[in-house]
Design a protein around this motif. Structure first.
Motif: not given
Length: 412
Positions: A213-216, A247-254
């Motif tokens: 979802a962002y740079t780890p 963390a992961a994103e899913y369907a553009n949601y963080s």
């Protein structure tokens, strides 16, 4: 649309595909505002909202790039007019080549145009965006129109999440949980930070996330005391901790998770003391996130919680607190960042910050204590939904956080 002025029109543009060099480009990421309002996740798309349009079919319009067989072969399937309606619910779909003509006609009916400027409190954008170019052209072509801002309306409506959004965010958090549990069984002395990053990415993608979802941040030892450490290229050593803000994103949601774990699977006595102090601040801060709370006042209260814990750890004494600078309190030496931010379609999401908190806003809670002299940086973070009554709901309640559970899972 309800909040727009009479005889006004609002326009929302997709993001550009940004170049790297030669013919290389970065992966396309849709502008979150047009995605939020329409569901259209394709480049060169424009959404127009005109509640007072004389022709009812022009109250909402989606312009999409015209597709053909050649594009389908080289780039893959693009939105047809029928598919664009299916995705967005918008009945009036035009090809992008018709935009200038249709838009000019609509502007003859409108008095005001809403521009979608970026007013996020953390923004520091130097790149000219597609939105920027559109605004400049509009001001030149329609100098007699009034201008207004879409951003205050978006901050208000995007900050409060719909049930469908919360469901997607829960899925993102569940994927993040799978990644975290995977690395608990992987980490041991001698592994490399990038190896941990690879394990996480593998688990995220195999669960239908696009990835991070962002740079780890995978920060072992003293790297954890660099707040935005992203090199992730050091070996993890016996006796050190690893701070993982990933963390992961899913369907553009963080989702947005931070956990701190021992490289060898066992916290030392001192590490455990500091860890549990951070955990207590997180748990108490979470209870403060209720409707009516003011963001600025909340952070002052979090500072008081942290000050108490730092006194207990011997990192501060009473003289430090009594003589502190009100603009930079004593606790800031060891906890220098904020505790919470909105999260949603952006990791640092849109949402009102100067008005009282509302139910169904989603905030991170992420206190930390950073002690370079002890080669230790500990931060813990969950994502929580403000409830109409009672404590917030923790979207990450199933992700291990207690010392005993982490040690047990690392030593299975």
């Amino acid at each position: 649309m309800v909040q727009m002025r009479p005889k006004s029109i609002a326009v929302f543009n997709s993001n550009d595909i940004y170049p790297i060099s030669a013919d290389s480009t970065m992966p396309f990421e849709q502008h979150r505002d047009i995605f939020y309002l329409s569901g259209a996740d394709q480049e060169e798309t424009i959404l127009v909202l005109f509640p007072d349009a004389m022709d009812a079919k022009h109250k909402e319009i989606l312009f999409v790039r015209e597709t053909n067989a050649h594009i389908a072969v080289w780039e893959g399937e693009k939105l047809t007019k029928a598919k664009a309606t299916e995705v967005s619910g918008i009945q009036t779909i035009y090809w992008l080549t018709d935009f200038d003509k249709v838009f000019f006609d609509l502007m003859t009916e409108a008095d005001t145009i809403y521009f979608n400027t970026n007013e996020h409190y953390r923004q520091a954008v130097e790149t000219q965006t597609r939105e920027d170019r559109f605004i400049a052209k509009c001001k030149k072509d329609f100098p007699a129109h009034q201008w207004a801002k879409s951003n205050p309306i978006l901050q208000q409506i995007r900050g409060v999440k719909e049930p469908e959004e919360l469901e997607l965010m829960q899925t993102a958090c569940n994927i993040t949980e799978k990644g975290f549990r995977r690395v608990l069984g992987f980490v041991k002395p001698g592994v490399w930070e990038y190896g941990i990053e690879a394990e996480l990415l593998h688990e995220f993608i195999r669960n239908r996330s696009k990835g991070f979802a962002y740079t780890p941040i995978i920060a072992s030892g003293n790297n954890a005391n660099v707040l935005h450490y992203i090199e992730n290229n050091q070996q993890c050593e016996e006796g050190d901790l690893i701070l993982m803000d990933v963390a992961a994103e899913y369907a553009n949601y963080s989702s947005d998770l931070t956990r701190t774990i021992p490289v060898n699977g066992r916290f030392t006595k001192r590490q455990k003391e500091v860890y549990n102090a951070v955990l207590r601040v997180k748990n108490e801060a979470t209870k403060l996130l209720v409707p009516g709370t003011l963001w600025a006042e909340y952070h002052k209260e979090c500072g008081k919680l942290m000050t108490s814990e730092l006194l207990g750890l011997g990192l501060l004494d009473k003289a430090d607190v009594q003589n502190e600078n009100p603009d930079w309190p004593a606790y800031k030496k060891y906890f220098m960042h904020g505790t919470s931010h909105h999260i949603g379609l952006n990791t640092h999401d849109y949402g009102e910050l100067k008005t009282p908190m509302k139910a169904n806003m989603v905030f991170t809670v992420e206190p930390g204590i950073y002690i370079p002299t002890e080669k230790m940086g500990i931060r813990l973070e969950d994502d929580v939904v403000i409830q109409e009554a009672g404590e917030p709901f923790n979207l990450m309640e199933n992700i291990p956080i207690e010392v005993e559970e982490i040690e047990q899972l690392m030593n299975k």
